[in-house]
Design a protein around this motif. Structure first.
Motif, PDB file in Angstrom:
ATOM      1  N   ILE A   1      -4.472   9.616 -49.560  1.00 51.08           N
ATOM      2  CA  ILE A   1      -4.497  11.073 -49.646  1.00 51.08           C
ATOM      3  C   ILE A   1      -4.267  11.486 -51.094  1.00 51.08           C
ATOM      4  O   ILE A   1      -3.277  11.081 -51.715  1.00 51.08           O
ATOM      5  CB  ILE A   1      -3.408  11.688 -48.751  1.00 51.08           C
ATOM      6  CG1 ILE A   1      -3.505  11.119 -47.339  1.00 51.08           C
ATOM      7  CG2 ILE A   1      -3.502  13.210 -48.739  1.00 51.08           C
ATOM      8  CD1 ILE A   1      -2.273  11.370 -46.497  1.00 51.08           C
ATOM      9  N   ILE A   2      -5.180  12.286 -51.624  1.00 45.00           N
ATOM     10  CA  ILE A   2      -5.097  12.695 -53.029  1.00 45.00           C
ATOM     11  C   ILE A   2      -5.004  14.224 -53.090  1.00 45.00           C
ATOM     12  O   ILE A   2      -6.018  14.913 -52.879  1.00 45.00           O
ATOM     13  CB  ILE A   2      -6.330  12.215 -53.820  1.00 45.00           C
ATOM     14  CG1 ILE A   2      -6.556  10.712 -53.581  1.00 45.00           C
ATOM     15  CG2 ILE A   2      -6.181  12.522 -55.308  1.00 45.00           C
ATOM     16  CD1 ILE A   2      -7.909  10.212 -54.022  1.00 45.00           C
ATOM     17  N   PRO A   3      -3.813  14.781 -53.318  1.00 45.33           N
ATOM     18  CA  PRO A   3      -3.687  16.245 -53.410  1.00 45.33           C
ATOM     19  C   PRO A   3      -4.613  16.784 -54.498  1.00 45.33           C
ATOM     20  O   PRO A   3      -4.565  16.332 -55.646  1.00 45.33           O
ATOM     21  CB  PRO A   3      -2.208  16.449 -53.762  1.00 45.33           C
ATOM     22  CG  PRO A   3      -1.528  15.206 -53.259  1.00 45.33           C
ATOM     23  CD  PRO A   3      -2.515  14.104 -53.482  1.00 45.33           C
ATOM     24  N   PHE A   4      -5.463  17.752 -54.146  1.00 41.98           N
ATOM     25  CA  PHE A   4      -6.519  18.164 -55.062  1.00 41.98           C
ATOM     26  C   PHE A   4      -5.975  18.866 -56.296  1.00 41.98           C
ATOM     27  O   PHE A   4      -6.521  18.721 -57.389  1.00 41.98           O
ATOM     28  CB  PHE A   4      -7.525  19.064 -54.341  1.00 41.98           C
ATOM     29  CG  PHE A   4      -8.798  19.265 -55.120  1.00 41.98           C
ATOM     30  CD1 PHE A   4      -9.689  18.224 -55.300  1.00 41.98           C
ATOM     31  CD2 PHE A   4      -9.096  20.493 -55.693  1.00 41.98           C
ATOM     32  CE1 PHE A   4     -10.856  18.389 -56.031  1.00 41.98           C
ATOM     33  CE2 PHE A   4     -10.265  20.677 -56.418  1.00 41.98           C
ATOM     34  CZ  PHE A   4     -11.147  19.626 -56.582  1.00 41.98           C
ATOM     35  N   HIS A   5      -4.877  19.650 -56.147  1.00 41.46           N
ATOM     36  CA  HIS A   5      -4.357  20.370 -57.312  1.00 41.46           C
ATOM     37  C   HIS A   5      -3.809  19.391 -58.352  1.00 41.46           C
ATOM     38  O   HIS A   5      -3.885  19.643 -59.553  1.00 41.46           O
ATOM     39  CB  HIS A   5      -3.285  21.392 -56.893  1.00 41.46           C
ATOM     40  CG  HIS A   5      -2.004  20.789 -56.419  1.00 41.46           C
ATOM     41  ND1 HIS A   5      -1.881  20.148 -55.200  1.00 41.46           N
ATOM     42  CD2 HIS A   5      -0.779  20.738 -57.008  1.00 41.46           C
ATOM     43  CE1 HIS A   5      -0.630  19.730 -55.057  1.00 41.46           C
ATOM     44  NE2 HIS A   5       0.061  20.071 -56.141  1.00 41.46           N
ATOM     45  N   LEU A   6      -3.295  18.241 -57.906  1.00 38.12           N
ATOM     46  CA  LEU A   6      -2.811  17.233 -58.851  1.00 38.12           C
ATOM     47  C   LEU A   6      -3.985  16.499 -59.504  1.00 38.12           C
ATOM     48  O   LEU A   6      -3.938  16.167 -60.695  1.00 38.12           O
ATOM     49  CB  LEU A   6      -1.898  16.232 -58.135  1.00 38.12           C
ATOM     50  CG  LEU A   6      -0.605  16.799 -57.537  1.00 38.12           C
ATOM     51  CD1 LEU A   6       0.194  15.701 -56.838  1.00 38.12           C
ATOM     52  CD2 LEU A   6       0.251  17.457 -58.630  1.00 38.12           C
TER      53      LEU A   6
END
Length: 262
Positions: free
Chosen positions: A143-148
């Motif tokens: 899972i890759i948080p988009f804002h980061l």
């Protein structure tokens, strides 16, 4: 064209995690590596889903923003249409189908995704997902948080270029699907599907000639825009013609050049 599958794995639901509000964006440079960070360096899919040319420090920073991987059980959804978009996902193992629902309740398969593929980019435009992502088998995702990820894109050009390539790949995939549905006969669609499966598995280090289909004939038909009976008839014809050998969901391509000529 695009997508197919092979692999497996167990997990808690992602729904609660996705429902919580995204934390305020923190500069990627300020994020210290976590003890539970995903070790991309040890992942067999690294060459497919990770940016190339990162320094060891940049790779460590990339790993620090990826949440620990989660397992989605067969038949469960990673996200649903109209869910709020917060993250993109890298398929670490297993396979997914993406589907949209017609007004009459019929399901339309829009893609098959396997290890190394990304999921969730459909939510970038509107802030909400436009389809359901359903596990075809027990599957694991990072899972890759988009804002980061966006923050790191501003700092590391290789990451920005990789994100652009992923988005460009989605455009190419959709264009190929339109070509498939708009110009090819039923036998050409099924042959193209098998050749695409073969090529994508080869790129991942698996046998391009022998593989196991994780999706049903009905799901293949939905994706190709033909009926289940037509898929079965075409596969039987290919077997009679000596192009493939089929044992249930196990496929062996006997005559690759012959499939190309279909």
């Amino acid at each position: 064209m695009s997508d197919v599958a092979v692999y497996s794995v167990t997990s808690p639901s992602l729904k609660t995690r996705q429902a919580s509000p995204a934390p305020a964006a923190e500069p990627a440079t300020a994020r210290a590596p976590r003890n539970d960070a995903v070790r991309c360096t040890a992942c067999s899919m690294r060459s497919i889903c990770m940016p190339q040319g990162l320094t060891s420090e940049e790779l460590q920073r990339m790993e620090s923003l990826i949440c620990p991987s989660r397992t989605i059980k067969q038949g469960e959804t990673l996200y649903r249409a109209n869910d709020s978009f917060q993250s993109i996902y890298a398929v670490r193992a297993g396979s997914f189908k993406t589907v949209v629902m017609h007004r009459d309740g019929r399901e339309q398969v829009t893609g098959f995704h396997l290890a190394g593929d990304s999921l969730g980019l459909d939510g970038v435009c509107s802030g909400h997902h436009s389809c359901d992502a359903v596990a075809l088998e027990d599957s694991k995702v990072c899972i890759i948080p988009f804002h980061l990820l966006e923050a790191m894109c501003r700092e590391v050009k290789a990451v920005q270029q990789h994100l652009h390539r992923m988005m460009g790949g989605e455009i190419v995939r959709e264009s190929s699907q339109m070509l498939l549905l708009g110009t090819m006969s039923a036998d050409q669609r099924v042959a193209t599907f098998l050749l695409n499966m073969s090529d994508r598995l080869r790129l991942r280090g698996y046998s391009p000639a022998e593989f196991h289909l994780r999706m049903t004939r009905e799901e293949i038909g939905s994706y190709l825009g033909i009926k289940l009976e037509t898929v079965s008839r075409m596969l039987s014809r290919f077997q009679r013609d000596g192009l493939v050998d089929i044992r249930g969901k196990d496929i062996r391509i006997v005559d690759h050049a012959g499939l190309v000529r279909v």
